[in-house]
Design a protein around this motif. Structure first.
Motif, PDB file in Angstrom:
ATOM      1  N   ARG A 203     -60.680  14.576  16.697  1.00  0.00           N
ATOM      2  CA  ARG A 203     -61.056  13.278  17.047  1.00  0.00           C
ATOM      3  C   ARG A 203     -59.858  12.436  17.656  1.00  0.00           C
ATOM      4  NH1 ARG A 203     -62.136   8.939  13.083  1.00  0.00           N
ATOM      5  NH2 ARG A 203     -59.877   9.634  11.725  1.00  0.00           N
ATOM      6  N   VAL A 204     -60.487  12.313  19.269  1.00  0.00           N
ATOM      7  CA  VAL A 204     -59.303  12.099  19.877  1.00  0.00           C
ATOM      8  C   VAL A 204     -58.905  10.137  19.719  1.00  0.00           C
ATOM      9  CG1 VAL A 204     -58.463  11.787  22.380  1.00  0.00           C
ATOM     10  CG2 VAL A 204     -59.077  14.200  21.678  1.00  0.00           C
ATOM     11  N   GLU A 205     -57.533   9.413  20.076  1.00  0.00           N
ATOM     12  CA  GLU A 205     -57.352   8.469  19.989  1.00  0.00           C
ATOM     13  C   GLU A 205     -56.786   8.096  21.635  1.00  0.00           C
ATOM     14  OE1 GLU A 205     -56.373   6.006  16.629  1.00  0.00           O
ATOM     15  OE2 GLU A 205     -58.384   6.623  15.386  1.00  0.00           O
ATOM     16  N   TYR A 206     -57.494   7.003  22.218  1.00  0.00           N
ATOM     17  CA  TYR A 206     -56.283   6.666  23.474  1.00  0.00           C
ATOM     18  C   TYR A 206     -55.684   6.201  23.456  1.00  0.00           C
ATOM     19  CZ  TYR A 206     -60.084  10.003  25.603  1.00  0.00           C
ATOM     20  OH  TYR A 206     -60.771  10.624  25.926  1.00  0.00           O
ATOM     21  N   ARG A 207     -54.270   5.642  23.633  1.00  0.00           N
ATOM     22  CA  ARG A 207     -53.326   5.166  23.620  1.00  0.00           C
ATOM     23  C   ARG A 207     -52.678   4.667  25.312  1.00  0.00           C
ATOM     24  NH1 ARG A 207     -48.061   6.681  23.222  1.00  0.00           N
ATOM     25  NH2 ARG A 207     -47.775   9.138  23.474  1.00  0.00           N
ATOM     26  N   ALA A 208     -52.180   3.132  25.257  1.00  0.00           N
ATOM     27  CA  ALA A 208     -51.450   2.887  26.774  1.00  0.00           C
ATOM     28  C   ALA A 208     -50.310   3.580  26.408  1.00  0.00           C
ATOM     29  CB  ALA A 208     -51.502   1.510  26.553  1.00  0.00           C
ATOM     30  N   LEU A 209     -49.835   4.006  27.799  1.00  0.00           N
ATOM     31  CA  LEU A 209     -48.489   4.154  28.558  1.00  0.00           C
ATOM     32  C   LEU A 209     -47.210   3.209  27.717  1.00  0.00           C
ATOM     33  CD1 LEU A 209     -49.296   3.787  32.509  1.00  0.00           C
ATOM     34  CD2 LEU A 209     -49.732   6.026  30.543  1.00  0.00           C
ATOM     35  N   ASP A 210     -46.222   3.845  27.426  1.00  0.00           N
ATOM     36  CA  ASP A 210     -44.553   4.051  26.939  1.00  0.00           C
ATOM     37  C   ASP A 210     -44.212   2.749  28.151  1.00  0.00           C
ATOM     38  OD1 ASP A 210     -45.137   5.369  24.207  1.00  0.00           O
ATOM     39  OD2 ASP A 210     -44.924   7.645  25.336  1.00  0.00           O
ATOM     40  N   GLY A 211     -44.903   1.925  28.355  1.00  0.00           N
ATOM     41  CA  GLY A 211     -43.621   1.104  29.562  1.00  0.00           C
ATOM     42  C   GLY A 211     -45.055   0.350  29.566  1.00  0.00           C
ATOM     43  N   PHE A 212     -44.168  -0.195  30.930  1.00  0.00           N
ATOM     44  CA  PHE A 212     -45.335  -1.057  31.777  1.00  0.00           C
ATOM     45  C   PHE A 212     -46.117  -0.657  32.867  1.00  0.00           C
ATOM     46  CE2 PHE A 212     -40.726  -2.045  33.021  1.00  0.00           C
ATOM     47  CZ  PHE A 212     -41.175  -2.426  34.650  1.00  0.00           C
ATOM     48  N   VAL A 213     -46.719  -0.972  33.264  1.00  0.00           N
ATOM     49  CA  VAL A 213     -47.403  -0.484  35.301  1.00  0.00           C
ATOM     50  C   VAL A 213     -47.298  -1.094  35.782  1.00  0.00           C
ATOM     51  CG1 VAL A 213     -49.408  -0.504  36.476  1.00  0.00           C
ATOM     52  CG2 VAL A 213     -49.205   0.654  33.551  1.00  0.00           C
ATOM     53  N   ALA A 214     -46.643  -0.793  37.178  1.00  0.00           N
ATOM     54  CA  ALA A 214     -46.028  -2.082  38.406  1.00  0.00           C
ATOM     55  C   ALA A 214     -47.358  -1.916  39.288  1.00  0.00           C
ATOM     56  CB  ALA A 214     -44.726  -1.682  38.791  1.00  0.00           C
TER      57      ALA A 214
ATOM     58  N   LYS B  29     -65.787   7.231  25.011  1.00  0.00           N
ATOM     59  CA  LYS B  29     -67.105   8.786  24.555  1.00  0.00           C
ATOM     60  C   LYS B  29     -66.272  10.218  24.289  1.00  0.00           C
ATOM     61  CE  LYS B  29     -71.047   7.653  24.979  1.00  0.00           C
ATOM     62  NZ  LYS B  29     -72.219   6.815  25.858  1.00  0.00           N
ATOM     63  N   GLN B  30     -65.622  10.909  24.881  1.00  0.00           N
ATOM     64  CA  GLN B  30     -64.907  11.906  25.028  1.00  0.00           C
ATOM     65  C   GLN B  30     -64.787  12.359  24.169  1.00  0.00           C
ATOM     66  OE1 GLN B  30     -63.652  12.926  29.601  1.00  0.00           O
ATOM     67  NE2 GLN B  30     -64.813  11.424  30.230  1.00  0.00           N
ATOM     68  N   GLN B  31     -64.975  13.434  23.232  1.00  0.00           N
ATOM     69  CA  GLN B  31     -64.039  14.025  22.197  1.00  0.00           C
ATOM     70  C   GLN B  31     -64.431  14.999  22.093  1.00  0.00           C
ATOM     71  OE1 GLN B  31     -62.405  12.116  19.761  1.00  0.00           O
ATOM     72  NE2 GLN B  31     -62.825  10.442  21.121  1.00  0.00           N
ATOM     73  N   PRO B  32     -63.603  16.098  21.409  1.00  0.00           N
ATOM     74  CA  PRO B  32     -63.611  17.689  21.231  1.00  0.00           C
ATOM     75  C   PRO B  32     -64.814  17.997  20.694  1.00  0.00           C
ATOM     76  CG  PRO B  32     -61.791  16.372  20.706  1.00  0.00           C
ATOM     77  CD  PRO B  32     -62.240  15.690  20.485  1.00  0.00           C
ATOM     78  N   ASN B  33     -64.856  19.116  20.431  1.00  0.00           N
ATOM     79  CA  ASN B  33     -66.083  20.209  19.511  1.00  0.00           C
ATOM     80  C   ASN B  33     -65.726  20.384  17.947  1.00  0.00           C
ATOM     81  OD1 ASN B  33     -68.109  19.905  22.050  1.00  0.00           O
ATOM     82  ND2 ASN B  33     -66.898  21.794  22.501  1.00  0.00           N
ATOM     83  N   ASN B  34     -65.975  19.909  17.696  1.00  0.00           N
ATOM     84  CA  ASN B  34     -65.169  20.039  16.164  1.00  0.00           C
ATOM     85  C   ASN B  34     -66.059  21.680  15.289  1.00  0.00           C
ATOM     86  OD1 ASN B  34     -65.257  17.578  15.599  1.00  0.00           O
ATOM     87  ND2 ASN B  34     -67.542  17.097  15.378  1.00  0.00           N
ATOM     88  N   SER B  35     -65.216  21.431  14.752  1.00  0.00           N
ATOM     89  CA  SER B  35     -65.350  23.284  14.331  1.00  0.00           C
ATOM     90  C   SER B  35     -65.198  23.643  12.111  1.00  0.00           C
ATOM     91  CB  SER B  35     -63.990  24.208  14.226  1.00  0.00           C
ATOM     92  OG  SER B  35     -63.160  23.665  13.260  1.00  0.00           O
ATOM     93  N   ALA B  36     -66.034  24.523  11.537  1.00  0.00           N
ATOM     94  CA  ALA B  36     -66.702  24.144  10.488  1.00  0.00           C
ATOM     95  C   ALA B  36     -65.818  23.808   9.492  1.00  0.00           C
ATOM     96  CB  ALA B  36     -66.542  26.102  10.176  1.00  0.00           C
ATOM     97  N   GLY B  37     -65.924  22.388   8.731  1.00  0.00           N
ATOM     98  CA  GLY B  37     -64.900  21.650   8.087  1.00  0.00           C
ATOM     99  C   GLY B  37     -63.789  21.235   8.144  1.00  0.00           C
ATOM    100  N   VAL B  38     -64.283  20.966  10.353  1.00  0.00           N
ATOM    101  CA  VAL B  38     -62.663  19.931  10.742  1.00  0.00           C
ATOM    102  C   VAL B  38     -63.260  19.166  11.993  1.00  0.00           C
ATOM    103  CG1 VAL B  38     -61.348  20.196  12.184  1.00  0.00           C
ATOM    104  CG2 VAL B  38     -61.032  22.404  10.462  1.00  0.00           C
ATOM    105  N   TRP B  39     -63.337  17.938  11.685  1.00  0.00           N
ATOM    106  CA  TRP B  39     -63.809  16.864  12.251  1.00  0.00           C
ATOM    107  C   TRP B  39     -62.080  16.216  13.802  1.00  0.00           C
ATOM    108  CZ3 TRP B  39     -65.704  10.837  10.603  1.00  0.00           C
ATOM    109  CH2 TRP B  39     -66.618  10.629  12.013  1.00  0.00           C
TER     110      TRP B  39
END
Length: 327
Positions: free
Chosen positions: A173-184, A161-171
């Motif tokens: 948005r941030v999308e979160y993705r997993a790491l580039d590989g596996f987790v041990a 839900k944490q998203q950056p503020n907007n500016s005039a004429g700009v929305w």
């Protein structure tokens, strides 16, 4: 494509049962303790959703009575660990692209299974395999683990839900993705709740995981892995690979696709992992994220208004309950 807006409400802590004389939970736990002692089991590796057996096995014994054997577990070697990495990589794209609320439902379901029909089974395994009393097992493998499974999806939601503020004429948005590989994930002997949390927390946000349980906590960890599968965890998302630490370090920690390392254990081992990652830093696809919780006892500062009798009790429990093997 679903366009619903889904929200997880703030969970409540799982109530702690007292196991008082005459209570149904006490009777169920005693029956399950007898059943597990009378029926040793064979614990396979679980790689890519399949049970894997190797030629190398070790016994699971009661720490408080070495004559009581709870069963045997299969030990992963280099071939099985490489197979687990392949399984994690194969499952990654579909799992990462699954809607976050769909991932969350799997772990919420697991919490309900844990606190429902498998409560006695997990508590008994924790008591027998890790020498905990009923109250210690209840707050560890049942209540704390269930809280991890319920609160963590809520916190994932709050992060998304944490998203950056907007500016005039700009929305913005941030999308979160997993790491580039596996987790041990390497998990400790003293808390099954940590054993369950370290592989599931990164999985909730789309990562795939290799889980090395402690060699002295395999039983309860395995039963929890079975719960995850019953709850709907797709094959390959978490791969259960009991193995020797030296093999895990040689094959998994040094692998180019290791993108995260999640650990609870000794300071010496974590220092060794940190050194190993540093020595291999030019080989990794990305910079691995290292998260480690290590041992130690705290100082105690006492205010003059403290209740001395309650304080004394708390100090003794903090130092010596569960043989002093608690955080």
């Amino acid at each position: 494509m679903s366009n619903g807006y889904f929200q997880i409400t703030l969970p409540e802590n799982e109530p702690v049962k007292g196991y008082l004389p005459g209570s149904p939970e006490r009777a169920a736990l005693k029956a399950e303790l007898d059943r597990q002692l009378a029926n040793p089991i064979e614990v396979p590796m679980i790689i890519g959703g399949k049970e894997i057996r190797s030629g190398n096995k070790a016994k699971m014994i009661c720490p408080h009575d070495h004559q009581k054997v709870l069963g045997e577990y299969y030990i992963a070697g280099e071939a099985e660990l490489l197979r687990a990495i392949e399984a994690a990589e194969a499952a990654k794209a579909e799992w990462e692209n699954m809607s976050w609320e769909h991932r969350a439902t799997i772990f919420l379901k697991a919490a309900d299974l844990l606190t429902g029909k498998y409560r006695a089974k997990l508590a008994a395994a924790c008591m027998l395999g890790q020498s905990k009393n009923p109250y210690q097992a209840e707050i560890d493998v049942i209540c704390e683990l269930a809280d991890f499974l319920r609160f963590n999806p809520y916190y994932v939601q709050e992060i998304y839900k944490q998203q950056p503020n907007n500016s005039a004429g700009v929305w913005n948005r941030v999308e979160y993705r997993a790491l580039d590989g596996f987790v041990a994930a390497i998990t400790p002997f003293n808390f099954t709740s940590i054993g369950g949390n370290l592989p599931t927390a990164p999985a909730m946000v789309g990562n795939t995981v290799l889980w090395k349980p402690s060699s002295t906590a395999v039983l309860s960890n395995y039963y929890f892995m079975q719960i995850l599968i019953e709850a709907g965890l797709p094959a390959g998302v978490i791969n259960f690979v009991p193995c020797k630490g030296v093999d895990f370090g040689k094959v998994v920690v040094s692998h180019p696709k290791m993108a995260g390392f999640h650990f609870t254990g000794s300071t010496a081992v974590f220092n060794g992992i940190w050194n190993q990652v540093g020595a291999n830093i030019d080989k990794y696809v990305t910079y691995p994220r290292l998260v480690g919780e290590t041992g130690g006892k705290d100082f105690i500062f006492v205010h003059e208004s403290a209740d001395i009798e309650a304080l004394t009790c708390a100090i003794v429990l903090g130092a010596f309950e569960y043989q002093g093997q608690k955080c």
